[in-house]
Design an enzyme around this catalytic site. Structure first.
Site, PDB file in Angstrom:
ATOM      1  N   ASP A 108      43.464  38.848  46.017  1.00  0.00           N
ATOM      2  CA  ASP A 108      44.025  38.363  47.287  1.00  0.00           C
ATOM      3  C   ASP A 108      44.705  39.497  48.058  1.00  0.00           C
ATOM      4  O   ASP A 108      44.579  39.599  49.275  1.00  0.00           O
ATOM      5  CB  ASP A 108      45.041  37.242  47.022  1.00  0.00           C
ATOM      6  CG  ASP A 108      44.354  35.921  46.679  1.00  0.00           C
ATOM      7  OD1 ASP A 108      43.104  35.867  46.756  1.00  0.00           O
ATOM      8  OD2 ASP A 108      45.066  34.957  46.327  1.00  0.00           O
TER       9      ASP A 108
ATOM     10  N   GLU B 269      34.559  37.503  50.252  1.00  0.00           N
ATOM     11  CA  GLU B 269      34.972  38.869  50.563  1.00  0.00           C
ATOM     12  C   GLU B 269      34.152  39.450  51.710  1.00  0.00           C
ATOM     13  O   GLU B 269      34.021  40.648  51.861  1.00  0.00           O
ATOM     14  CB  GLU B 269      34.873  39.744  49.314  1.00  0.00           C
ATOM     15  CG  GLU B 269      33.463  40.005  48.787  1.00  0.00           C
ATOM     16  CD  GLU B 269      32.920  38.907  47.856  1.00  0.00           C
ATOM     17  OE1 GLU B 269      33.401  37.753  47.924  1.00  0.00           O
ATOM     18  OE2 GLU B 269      32.002  39.213  47.073  1.00  0.00           O
TER      19      GLU B 269
END
Ligand SMILES: [Mg+2]
Length: 319
Positions: A195, A221
């Site tokens: 994260d 991502e």
């Protein structure tokens, strides 16, 4: 919402009585509001319907032109626009009148002659509601984790650029960004670290983009940057700047420094070769696939539409 210094809140006063207007204005200036003054309802509506409207308004009920409650009604007919907090100023004290004011969309009212402390307190309530409205709007349009735009907003930005292309004969580009081997970052350091990497990557992307570009989280991502008024070489140059911003400095995380790279697929829609958003995204996706195949940590431009059909597309195949 942001750490930027808050600008003075803009406020509109619409009041046809000169004495009342003078008193109102002097209080609001003293309280450091950025004050705009009009003396009839027609001008008030014009200002409140403009793009750069104050979002706080003190409206006299009885005015030449359009009455205060009718202004409320017309403004509330456009719920898609940013919320305007409207406070009616009135000599009417009958409950029936006040209820009518609320029914027409007023947020609050103050009876004349007004108490300045009460006015100030009620304006603070208005500002609090506007701040909540801003926060809700931000959450609805941005990715919670990375604070960049949501996928939907980024795709809308492509549609907007398409419309602009037709109107202004301009070019624009898109960049698909995919962090390299992100799964192994998660596997090695944990999801908290993952994260942190996503947040920091988004921050570096935003730092490279121009104010009129749109950075969005495309999913997982993967990020989508919509580059306004740019041909393919300008778009490619931006992709390279982002690539270097990501790979040149390790990412500081709770698990220590992590070296991160990303791959970039670039495509542009030009006046000579306008592309639909679907074609554009497909080309960028193909280019990203080539960047991955060539060894990652690089940017690839698009190739002509004729040759793309031979390569496969799909999602989550990169890593
Ligand atoms: Mg009046």
């Amino acid at each position: 919402m942001t750490n930027e210094e808050k600008l003075r809140e803009k406020i509109l006063i619409a009041e046809d009585d000169a004495v009342s207007l003078h008193v109102l204005k002097s209080f609001l200036v003293k309280w450091d509001y950025d004050v705009t003054v009009v003396t009839n309802g027609t001008q008030a509506l014009q200002i409140l319907e403009s793009d750069d409207t104050p979002r706080l308004a003190v409206l006299d009920w009885m005015m030449p032109g359009i009455e205060g409650i009718q202004i409320c009604q017309k403004i509330r007919a456009h719920p898609e626009k940013p919320y305007i907090y409207m406070l009616l100023l009135t000599a009417r004290t009958h409950k029936k009148d006040l209820l009518q004011g609320f029914a027409f969309g007023a947020d609050d009212y103050l009876t004349k002659p007004f108490d300045s402390r009460e006015l100030r307190a009620r304006l603070h309530v208005g500002e609090r509601i506007l701040n909540l409205e801003d926060e809700l709007r931000f959450r609805a349009t941005h990715d919670n984790l990375t604070r960049v735009c949501s996928r939907g907003v980024a795709l809308d930005a492509i549609s907007r650029e398409e419309a602009r292309q037709v109107r202004d004969k301009s070019s624009f580009g898109v960049i698909l960004v995919d962090l390299d081997h992100f799964k192994s970052i998660n596997d090695t350091y944990g999801h908290m670290c993952g994260d942190t990497v996503l947040k920091e990557a988004a921050r570096r992307m935003t730092g490279c983009a121009r104010p009129y570009d749109t950075v969005g989280r495309y999913g997982g991502e993967e990020f989508l940057i919509v580059v306004a008024s740019a041909d393919e070489s300008i778009t490619l140059a931006l992709a390279e700047r982002v690539r270097i911003a990501i790979c040149s400095q390790p990412f500081a995380t709770d698990s220590g420094d992590v070296h991160v790279t990303a791959s970039f697929g670039v495509a542009a829609s030009s006046i000579v070769r306008p592309l639909s958003s679907k074609e554009l995204l497909q080309l960028a996706d193909e280019a990203l696939y080539r960047a991955k195949r060539k060894g990652r940590d690089q940017s690839e431009g698009s190739i002509s539409l004729e040759t793309v059909s031979i390569t496969k597309t799909g999602s989550q195949r990169f890593g």
